[in-house]
Design a protein around this motif. Structure first.
Motif, mmCIF file in Angstrom:
data_model
loop_
_atom_site.group_PDB
_atom_site.id
_atom_site.type_symbol
_atom_site.label_atom_id
_atom_site.label_comp_id
_atom_site.label_asym_id
_atom_site.label_seq_id
_atom_site.Cartn_x
_atom_site.Cartn_y
_atom_site.Cartn_z
ATOM 1 N N TRP A 195 -1.446 4.220 9.644
ATOM 2 C CA TRP A 195 -1.469 5.007 8.858
ATOM 3 C C TRP A 195 -1.439 5.784 9.330
ATOM 4 N N ILE A 217 -0.354 12.141 4.038
ATOM 5 C CA ILE A 217 -0.314 10.228 4.871
ATOM 6 C C ILE A 217 0.570 9.825 4.223
ATOM 7 N N THR A 232 0.752 -1.373 0.049
ATOM 8 C CA THR A 232 0.025 0.023 -0.307
ATOM 9 C C THR A 232 0.880 0.947 0.048
ATOM 10 N N LYS A 290 -8.030 7.509 -2.395
ATOM 11 C CA LYS A 290 -9.277 6.975 -1.914
ATOM 12 C C LYS A 290 -9.807 8.124 -1.360
ATOM 13 N N ASP A 310 -2.097 6.362 -2.561
ATOM 14 C CA ASP A 310 -3.047 5.304 -2.563
ATOM 15 C C ASP A 310 -4.340 5.748 -1.660
ATOM 16 N N ILE A 311 -4.200 5.425 -0.775
ATOM 17 C CA ILE A 311 -4.725 6.257 0.636
ATOM 18 C C ILE A 311 -5.397 7.650 0.140
ATOM 19 N N LYS A 312 -4.395 8.741 0.544
ATOM 20 C CA LYS A 312 -4.854 9.622 -0.018
ATOM 21 C C LYS A 312 -5.549 9.804 -1.226
ATOM 22 N N CYS A 363 -14.131 5.315 5.794
ATOM 23 C CA CYS A 363 -13.161 5.123 6.755
ATOM 24 C C CYS A 363 -14.159 5.603 7.624
ATOM 25 N N CYS A 386 -11.337 1.155 2.934
ATOM 26 C CA CYS A 386 -11.215 2.625 2.190
ATOM 27 C C CYS A 386 -10.481 2.817 1.090
ATOM 28 N N LEU A 387 -9.696 1.436 1.150
ATOM 29 C CA LEU A 387 -9.224 1.230 -0.698
ATOM 30 C C LEU A 387 -10.555 0.717 -1.588
ATOM 31 N N VAL A 430 -7.835 1.353 6.361
ATOM 32 C CA VAL A 430 -6.888 1.452 5.149
ATOM 33 C C VAL A 430 -7.691 0.089 4.031
ATOM 34 N N ASP A 431 -7.555 -0.910 4.085
ATOM 35 C CA ASP A 431 -8.350 -1.859 3.603
ATOM 36 C C ASP A 431 -9.461 -1.239 2.962
#
Length: 89
Positions: A37, A28, A3, A11, A7-9, A66, A60-61, A57-58
């Motif tokens: 995170w 992030i 991850t 999403k 990618d987190i940001k 979240c 969210c992705l 995180v999972d």
């Protein structure tokens, strides 16, 4: 594939349009000490950080809200954006 913060940001910005609506900065980073995170909101010198556990995180992705992130974002917007000059559109 591991991850990535970007990618987190991306999403989170997709799921929570309030980030762009109010011009809230979002950073992030992975905190290796806490093994989680960390999301940091920023607006006009005001900051708030919250941790994102792996399950958050999972989710969210996968495009789900979240929960903890949303609560913290809402609190930040209430404190520093709604009704204040800093976040007027």
């Amino acid at each position: 594939m591991a991850t990535q913060a970007s990618d987190i940001k991306n999403k989170l910005q997709e799921i929570y349009p309030e980030i762009a609506q109010y011009g809230v900065g979002l950073q992030i980073d992975y905190n290796s000490e806490k093994k989680a995170w960390e999301a940091t909101f920023e607006k006009d010198g005001n900051t708030l950080s919250t941790h994102l556990e792996d399950t958050d995180v999972d989710n969210c992705l996968l495009g789900k809200k979240c929960y903890n992130f949303g609560i913290q974002l809402g609190q930040f917007i209430r404190n520093y954006c709604e009704g204040g000059e800093a976040c007027k559109l």
